[in-house]
Design an enzyme around this catalytic site. Structure first.
Site, short mmCIF file in Angstrom:
data_model
loop_
_atom_site.label_atom_id
_atom_site.label_comp_id
_atom_site.label_asym_id
_atom_site.label_seq_id
_atom_site.Cartn_x
_atom_site.Cartn_y
_atom_site.Cartn_z
N GLU A 194 -6.66 -3.59 0.08
CA GLU A 194 -6.47 -5.02 -0.19
C GLU A 194 -5.90 -5.80 0.99
O GLU A 194 -5.63 -6.99 0.87
CB GLU A 194 -5.57 -5.18 -1.44
CG GLU A 194 -6.31 -4.78 -2.71
CD GLU A 194 -5.43 -4.07 -3.72
OE1 GLU A 194 -4.21 -3.97 -3.49
OE2 GLU A 194 -5.96 -3.57 -4.72
N TRP B 195 -7.10 -0.37 -12.38
CA TRP B 195 -8.02 0.73 -12.10
C TRP B 195 -7.29 2.06 -11.98
O TRP B 195 -7.89 3.12 -12.07
CB TRP B 195 -8.80 0.45 -10.81
CG TRP B 195 -7.97 0.54 -9.55
CD1 TRP B 195 -6.78 -0.07 -9.29
CD2 TRP B 195 -8.27 1.32 -8.38
NE1 TRP B 195 -6.33 0.25 -8.04
CE2 TRP B 195 -7.23 1.09 -7.45
CE3 TRP B 195 -9.33 2.15 -8.01
CZ2 TRP B 195 -7.21 1.69 -6.18
CZ3 TRP B 195 -9.31 2.74 -6.75
CH2 TRP B 195 -8.26 2.51 -5.86
N ASP B 196 -5.96 1.98 -11.78
CA ASP B 196 -5.15 3.19 -11.65
C ASP B 196 -5.47 4.19 -12.76
O ASP B 196 -5.53 5.40 -12.54
CB ASP B 196 -3.66 2.86 -11.80
CG ASP B 196 -3.18 1.73 -10.92
OD1 ASP B 196 -4.00 0.87 -10.57
OD2 ASP B 196 -1.98 1.72 -10.61
N LYS C 41 -4.68 -0.70 4.06
CA LYS C 41 -3.66 -0.46 3.03
C LYS C 41 -3.90 0.91 2.40
O LYS C 41 -3.00 1.70 2.20
CB LYS C 41 -3.74 -1.55 1.97
CG LYS C 41 -2.69 -1.43 0.88
CD LYS C 41 -2.80 -2.59 -0.10
CE LYS C 41 -1.72 -2.52 -1.18
NZ LYS C 41 -1.87 -3.59 -2.17
N GLN C 42 -5.12 1.17 2.06
CA GLN C 42 -5.54 2.48 1.59
C GLN C 42 -7.00 2.63 1.95
O GLN C 42 -7.71 1.64 2.12
CB GLN C 42 -5.28 2.69 0.10
CG GLN C 42 -5.94 1.69 -0.81
CD GLN C 42 -5.34 1.75 -2.21
OE1 GLN C 42 -4.33 1.14 -2.48
NE2 GLN C 42 -5.96 2.48 -3.09
#
Lengths: 772, 311
Positions: A477, A338-339, A589-590
């Site tokens: 995640e 997805w980056d 994580k984010q």
């Protein structure tokens, strides 16, 4: 042509490595990689070294093990940089004799690497060498290398082998079924894919003494030329090497094409080839450079990001995408995530729309695989694979041996479904920024409809009368198998809504296209209503009291952990706390919620975004390289300028101050994309709105000005934000007027003959005469 | 990007060679206690693996005849086939040092405690002094560990090397790889991180990645770079590269137990007072297998520093 060997670009355009440290060599070679989106090469030592890791990658050239179930990975192609020098029978090597001077620098402005080296060999002879190499941006199949040699304290026989060396393939060449070497041409064919690569090379020596010997070199794994001549003290000798690459993915006879193309480029002369390459970079920088009046390190980091983002992509090839390390290293096996859509596409949409289009066409090409995946899991529409090589098939493993030796499941390939909405988001952004109606009327619409259809089938109406998306993993995640993830639900709802909006627009503006799509995709009115119901009913609530959006169902009930109490720390939080505890606590994580608010700011009022930033920022562990850049961008938009600057520099350090060793496998191209976003979409305050570009620059204390171009619907808008006195100025390079939105929401038409100025960074626009 | 001052090109070569084991014999100082005798099975295995003669060595106050020496060391002639049993007169530590220097000693293997066992301490007086003064690699064996090693009878099947990511501790990899190759043992590396301490300041130090975007790639890549950086020169690549977070000593002991290691090869910077010393004491006191201690020097190199010129 300016002489790059002698006149390096200014400091802010240069990433320089002084000296030689064998332990860090692999990191250096990745950071200094050259690429043009077709070929990428780590800057390995031409003379070879056990510490060096020559690696060349070709976009889209994947190969897998003989076992068909094995994962395909980007092939390590032959090393075209090889140039071995012998002086009076003694090989010149960094490890042999004494290194008197050794410097390498990546010249970002010119897209090339320069190396200077003075070596005293074990016999006391001092040789001065200068190298330069590039992957031509003007001719993407062309690789350029120049070598200059000067004997400083001797005269004697010098021999140089300029070659293409093959150690192709994964598994030490076991995957190749054939290799042919003849007179400067090397062809390699891979066993499973059948792909053939061809490298044709030629070199020339100047000046050429009468006693010079030259011959073609054809060894088992080498193709190239051998040169030998009596070198005279104080005289400089230059070898120019040209290499042309061709693959069977583009042409049916890559060997013949490479040889023919080599003759063509040789006829043009190397000076012209270097000049054209330099001009191509100059053109790109004109459309993408970010100029910061502030610390040189900030400026250099942003240019380093733009350099690698530009080098990663090939606008002429819609069959490939950009892997997690682009073409700069073998890590992540060249796989695409997805980056690309979320962290790279914004850069391409606003500076290099041709490249953005090519990347989206890769997703269109893999739409059938996405449909098949959705169908396999019992859904409708298109569910893109979380991780792909070249075909669009899912290649994420189901489990992995973790850092502590335990085997743990990997859920992303099964339930990181937000990837479909991420692709849809990129499609929409591209259309808004480019105005490419032809794309949206065909491929773009098909992708938007099929992803919307997926979400409508993925969301389930439950007893509470609302639609839920259960058992997913969002960008955070650390928390897998969660229900109603805010990012997933938010993007899913948005995906459906823009698809419905597009359906209406198509029906009105391009009814033939709408009818064609309806027929081919089988979309009827009843289905559109079902999409609408799902979007309206999807859970995504803002708590009235706290103004918070809960990251996923049950998040607020998790263990509270004070991240500050773990600072300073040197390991990611999931390693520190362990898998079980990280799942049961609020450490992220984010930040899914903040990402959603950054990407779709219009869905939320600013006080809501502020409240969520205050809540989630201290709970984010930044275990992903994608995380700090998002905090920088959102923080800047919210006026948290110091924190945003800290996050921007944290992002810049991921590759440029690598202390973790993981830049050795290639640069973190998505983190570099987020760095650009932090500057342009964060401090620059750029937002892509429907039919208009919105701007609200806010500069950090250490920047006196920020200047960048935006490609908007075929025109170039130049943005200049000044800190003191605070002001923003916009200039349009030419073409029709464009609508720009000021921070207060008012729209102004920017015309080519004038400029727009805001007397404060956050104020309303005023139209002014052009003052160029 | 960081700028690196000139580093000797041969630096990685040093990693390979500095702490390597040379010599033809393995010196085994015994004082006649049961504790010290427990080291013999370990020394025998190391001797077989390295092709080195095992020399049992006793230091007495006065000259001792061979028969009396055998009795004092509780050895029977039939039990020492292949071994050499020697004695010397004098101060134990001095004589051990002299013997180690005289006989091309490759390794010294000794018990952590002897007659004057001090259960509350990880090391007895002589062992501690030997550790501080002997330059050869030293294998230290607790009595229970030696007995367990003998009872298992599997020799060296797994060797564990704990590292902190610095080039200096990585010097332990050379001898460990050499030993693993000779024994056909698997080589495991555990990168031990004290989460509260910054990584070693040496240039080239590798810390745990703070960003792991995709675990199935991130850790694999990190391990690959770790191996390339520190193990690229060796014939045997490690089977596992693991990460352990917490108190270094406790984590090394735990990992050795988890992996069922037969030997820990530990780099040590020569001090018993600092963090490394504390780690060593913990490992010697609690490890379930023998510990080979390799004295290493911090690499004398300029530290990598952020680019400053013009910034």
């Amino acid at each position: 042509m300016s002489e790059p060997l002698l006149t390096p670009s200014p400091n802010s355009w240069v990433v320089e490595i002084d000296g030689f440290d064998p332990l860090l060599e692999r990191v250096v070679e990745s950071v200094l990689a050259v690429s043009n989106g077709f070929v990428g090469t780590q800057t390995a030592l031409p003379e070879g070294s056990r510490f060096s890791n020559p690696a060349t990658f070709l976009a889209g050239v994947f190969e897998g093990p003989a076992d068909p179930s094995g994962v395909r990975e980007l092939v390590t192609a032959p090393n075209w940089l090889a140039a071995r020098i012998t002086v009076e029978g003694e090989r010149l090597r960094l490890e042999s004799g004494e290194v008197l001077n050794h410097r390498r620098w990546l010249d970002l402005k010119r897209g090339l690497v320069v190396r200077t080296w003075r070596q005293r060999d074990p016999s006391g002879r001092v040789t001065r060498l200068r190298y330069m190499h590039a992957a031509s941006l003007a001719d993407r199949d062309l690789l350029l290398q120049r070598l200059e040699l000067t004997p400083e304290n001797y005269s004697g026989r010098v021999e140089v082998l300029t070659t293409v060396d093959a150690e192709p393939g994964i598994g030490g060449g076991a995957l190749t079924q054939g290799m042919a070497v003849a007179d400067g041409l090397m062809t390699v064919t891979f066993r499973r894919s059948g792909t053939t690569l061809a490298f044709a090379c030629a070199s020339s020596l100047d000046p050429r003494a009468p006693e010079t010997q030259q011959s073609a070199l054809t060894a088992e794994n080498q193709a190239g030329q051998y040169w030998s001549w009596p070198a005279i003290l104080g005289e400089s000798y230059q070898i120019e090497k040209l290499v042309v690459v061709s693959t069977s993915l583009q042409v049916s006879s890559p060997g013949q094409v490479a040889e023919r193309r080599l003759e063509e480029v040789r006829a043009r002369g190397s000076a012209l080839l270097w000049r054209e390459h330099e001009q191509a970079w100059s053109d790109r920088w004109h459309k993408s450079d970010i100029a910061v009046h502030g610390p040189v390190a900030d400026q250099r980091a942003l240019r380093f990001a733009v350099y690698h983002l530009t080098a990663a992509v090939n606008p002429n090839d819609p069959t490939v995408s950009v892997g997690a390390r682009a073409l700069t290293g073998e890590s992540y096996r060249g796989h695409v995530f997805w980056d690309t859509e979320i962290f790279l596409l914004p850069f391409y949409c606003l500076t290099y729309p041709e490249a953005a289009r090519a990347l989206l066409l890769f997703r269109y090409r893999t739409l059938d695989a996405a449909r098949a995946k959705a169908q396999r899991l019992g859904y409708r529409g298109a569910l893109y694979a979380w991780e792909v090589a070249d075909t669009g098939e899912e290649v994420t493993p189901n489990e992995v041996v973790a850092f502590d030796g335990e085997i743990v499941p990997i859920w992303t390939g099964r339930i990181a479904h937000h990837i479909s909405a991420d692709v849809a988001y990129a499609v929409w952004q591209y259309w808004q920024a480019s105005g490419d109606d032809a794309f949206i009327r065909s491929q773009g619409a098909e992708m938007l409809f099929e992803t919307a259809r997926f979400w409508a089938s993925r969301a389930t109406r439950e007893a509470d009368g609302r639609f839920h998306i259960r058992d997913v993993v969002g960008p955070d995640e650390y928390h897998e198998r969660v229900d109603d993830d805010a990012y997933t639900n938010g993007l899913a709802r948005w995906n459906i809504q823009v698809a419905l909006s597009l359906a209406t627009e198509l029906a009105e503006r391009w009814p033939d296209d709408w009818r064609r799509l309806q027929a081919s995709l089988g979309i009827d009115r009843a289905e559109l209503k079902s999409w609408s119901r799902a979007a309206d009913g999807l859970v995504l609530d803002v708590d009235r009291g706290s103004r918070l959006v809960e990251q996923f169902a049950g998040y607020h009930g998790l263990e509270e952990i004070n991240l500050q109490s773990y600072e300073p720390r040197v390991v990611p939080m999931d390693v520190l706390l362990g898998r079980e505890r990280i799942r049961g606590c609020k450490v992220l994580k984010q930040p899914d919620v903040l990402m959603l608010m950054y990407m779709l700011p219009d869905l939320f009022e600013e006080p809501v975004i502020q409240a969520n930033y205050d809540y989630y920022d201290p709970r984010t562990g930044h275990g992903s390289s994608l995380s700090p850049g998002v905090h920088a961008a959102l923080g800047a938009r919210l006026g948290r300028l110091d924190a945003a600057m800290t996050y921007l520099r944290q992002t810049a350090a991921i590759d440029l101050d690598d202390r973790m060793g993981n830049a050795a496998g290639g640069v973190h191209i998505a983190a570099l994309g987020s760095l650009w976003q932090a500057a342009v979409m964060g401090f620059g305050g750029v937002q892509v709105r429907e039919h208009a570009l919105a701007l609200r620059p806010r500069l950090p204390g250490s920047w006196r000005s920020l200047c960048f171009p935006i490609q908007w619907r075929g025109r170039t808008i130049r943005v200049l934000a000044l800190a003191d006195p605070p002001a923003t100025e916009l200039y349009l390079d030419g073409g029709d007027p464009v609508l720009v939105t000021d921070p207060a929401g008012g729209e102004q038409a920017l015309e080519a003959s004038g400029s727009i100025r805001s007397s404060t960074l956050g104020g309303r626009w005023e139209i002014r005469e052009a003052a160029r | 990007m960081t700028i690196h001052r000139h580093a000797p090109a041969q630096r990685a070569e040093h990693l390979r060679s500095r702490a390597h084991m040379g010599g033809k014999s393995i010196l085994v100082p015994l004082d006649g206690s049961e504790s010290s005798a427990a080291v013999i099975p370990v020394a025998r295995v190391l001797g077989e693996v390295l092709g080195a003669t095992v020399r049992i060595f006793h230091v007495a106050d006065e000259p001792v005849e061979q028969a009396a020496l055998m009795r004092r060391l509780r050895l029977k002639p039939r039990e020492i086939i292949g071994l050499v049993v020697d004695s010397a007169q004098g101060v134990p530590l001095d004589e051990i040092k002299h013997a180690a220097a005289r006989h091309h000693t490759r390794l010294v293997v000794m018990g952590t405690q002897g007659w004057t066992a001090e259960p509350e301490r990880a090391l007895g007086h002589v062992a501690e002094q030997a550790l501080l003064t002997i330059t050869q690699p030293l294998v230290l064996v607790r009595r229970d560990v030696g007995e367990r090693f003998a009872a298992r009878g599997r020799g060296l099947a797994r060797i564990l090397v704990p590292l902190d990511g610095s080039p200096s501790t990585a010097q332990a990899l050379g001898p460990a790889a050499e030993l693993a190759c000779a024994a056909d043992a698997s080589l495991d590396i555990v990168h031990v991180v004290d989460a509260r301490r910054p990584p070693a300041p040496e240039a080239g130090t590798m810390s745990v990645p703070m960003y792991v975007d995709q675990p199935h790639h991130g850790w694999e890549n990190w391990s690959r770079e770790f191996i390339s950086r520190f193990c690229g020169c060796f014939h045997r690549e490690p089977g596992n590269v693991l990460v352990a977070v917490g108190d270094p000593g406790a984590e090394i002991v735990r990992t050795a137990q988890q992996l069922d290691s037969d030997l820990i090869v530990l780099a040590w910077k020569g001090s018993l007072g600092d963090t490394h010393g504390a780690t060593l004491r913990t490992v010697l006191g609690a490890a379930s297998c023998p510990v080979m201690v390799l004295r290493v020097n911090e690499t004398k190199r300029a530290q990598a520093r952020p680019r400053s010129s013009g910034d």
